[in-house]
Design an enzyme around this catalytic site. Sequence first.
Site, PDB file in Angstrom:
ATOM      1  N   GLU A   1      51.988  46.035  27.771  1.00  0.00           N
ATOM      2  CA  GLU A   1      52.449  45.091  26.757  1.00  0.00           C
ATOM      3  C   GLU A   1      53.596  44.217  27.247  1.00  0.00           C
ATOM      4  OE1 GLU A   1      53.480  47.616  23.536  1.00  0.00           O
ATOM      5  OE2 GLU A   1      51.383  48.057  22.977  1.00  0.00           O
TER       6      GLU A   1
ATOM      7  N   GLN B   1      37.661  50.184  43.366  1.00  0.00           N
ATOM      8  CA  GLN B   1      37.732  50.643  44.754  1.00  0.00           C
ATOM      9  C   GLN B   1      36.358  50.773  45.405  1.00  0.00           C
ATOM     10  OE1 GLN B   1      39.292  54.609  43.395  1.00  0.00           O
ATOM     11  NE2 GLN B   1      37.988  55.393  45.056  1.00  0.00           N
TER      12      GLN B   1
ATOM     13  N   GLU C   1      45.336  46.060  48.507  1.00  0.00           N
ATOM     14  CA  GLU C   1      44.942  47.419  48.864  1.00  0.00           C
ATOM     15  C   GLU C   1      44.360  47.481  50.274  1.00  0.00           C
ATOM     16  OE1 GLU C   1      45.329  46.920  44.667  1.00  0.00           O
ATOM     17  OE2 GLU C   1      43.855  45.950  45.979  1.00  0.00           O
TER      18      GLU C   1
ATOM     19  N   GLU D   1      46.943  40.163  47.504  1.00  0.00           N
ATOM     20  CA  GLU D   1      45.494  40.374  47.524  1.00  0.00           C
ATOM     21  C   GLU D   1      44.754  39.103  47.937  1.00  0.00           C
ATOM     22  OE1 GLU D   1      41.998  42.157  44.595  1.00  0.00           O
ATOM     23  OE2 GLU D   1      43.774  41.211  43.713  1.00  0.00           O
TER      24      GLU D   1
ATOM     25  N   HIS E   1      42.150  62.800  42.968  1.00  0.00           N
ATOM     26  CA  HIS E   1      42.127  61.365  42.706  1.00  0.00           C
ATOM     27  C   HIS E   1      43.534  60.864  42.406  1.00  0.00           C
ATOM     28  CE1 HIS E   1      40.239  57.628  41.660  1.00  0.00           C
ATOM     29  NE2 HIS E   1      40.537  57.698  40.381  1.00  0.00           N
TER      30      HIS E   1
ATOM     31  N   ASN F   1      42.944  53.458  35.986  1.00  0.00           N
ATOM     32  CA  ASN F   1      42.072  53.934  37.047  1.00  0.00           C
ATOM     33  C   ASN F   1      41.642  52.755  37.926  1.00  0.00           C
ATOM     34  OD1 ASN F   1      40.532  55.687  38.567  1.00  0.00           O
ATOM     35  ND2 ASN F   1      39.299  56.429  36.870  1.00  0.00           N
TER      36      ASN F   1
END
Length: 340
Positions: free
Chosen positions: A134, A144, A175, A211, A288, A309
């Site tokens: 928020e 991924q 990443e 990225e 994970h 996730n």
Amino acid sequence: MGSCCFLQAKMMPFLGPSMLVALLRVSAALDPARDMAWEDWKSLHGKAYLEGEEASRRVVWEENLRMIEQHNWEASQGKHTYWLGMNHFGDLTNEEFNQMNSFLLDEVELAVGNVSFFHKSATERVPRNVDWREKGYVTRVKNQGRCKSCWAFSATGALENLHFKKTGQRVSLSEQNLVDCSRDQGNHGCCGGKVWKAFEYVRQNGGLSLEQDYPYRGKDGICCRNVKKIGIKISGFRRVPQGNEKALEHAVAKFGPVSVGINFNGKKFQFYKSGIFSADCGHGKLRHAVLVVGYEEKKVRKSYWIVKNSWSEKWGVKGYLYLEKGSNLCGIANEAYYPV
């Protein structure tokens, strides 16, 4: 490319008599009433199969679908606090799913070097509810793919928060930069890694690429590319005391999103769709890496963590998991770090 990194499809150039019999048996087990649903699902997720593979994948999909329907019927009767849904993992057995998403490094290995421990104040109070989404700290949910790079996505999520906190600018970090370049720190690209080792790479490197400058490929690069990096400099990282959810709550409230490791076991996690996940996650190694971006503390209903996730928006609540809070479910507080 090592075989540990991906599930490899096998070619079937010749179907002998025994294999033909097996395929006929598989075909006989299929439910014709689900033909249209199967075709729609394949189209939605862009699925294509090798010769002789589709029937066996259809059997797995139907089995998963029946499990989802049974669980949701039980949820409608009040037996569960969460719901399941068919997603892009529908043609995978749970064993295949677990293999694809585990970051298989030694989970008892503790961070060394530039790590300090977070100590919560005995008197400081934190809000009952926190959601950093928020406030603009959290970037979009990413995917991924079949690369075991969850550690990199968890790390960039925490670093993106730190950058926003210091500059007021929201950026999406690379990443792939971590997958390709943090091997000297002990990570193994698409075969697994550690969040804190990613932080250590950023500290030593003096930053990380955006990225857009170093886009994600979902596979190991031949070498580390030398591209522009942004000036996100960290002095180290802090670890939340192992297993202490109250300390994790204070860290999230005070510093922002925190990288954590979790365990998961069984098909319920594979097909989580909504609600507060409260199933047994199993024990042992953390499988994970994810990002805790907030929490909701409830007096009557279950309290929960808000977890980002890296399995795309097709999984969970548009990519998020609401995980029961208060019993260290899935080991969520066992390995929690954030950069400083």
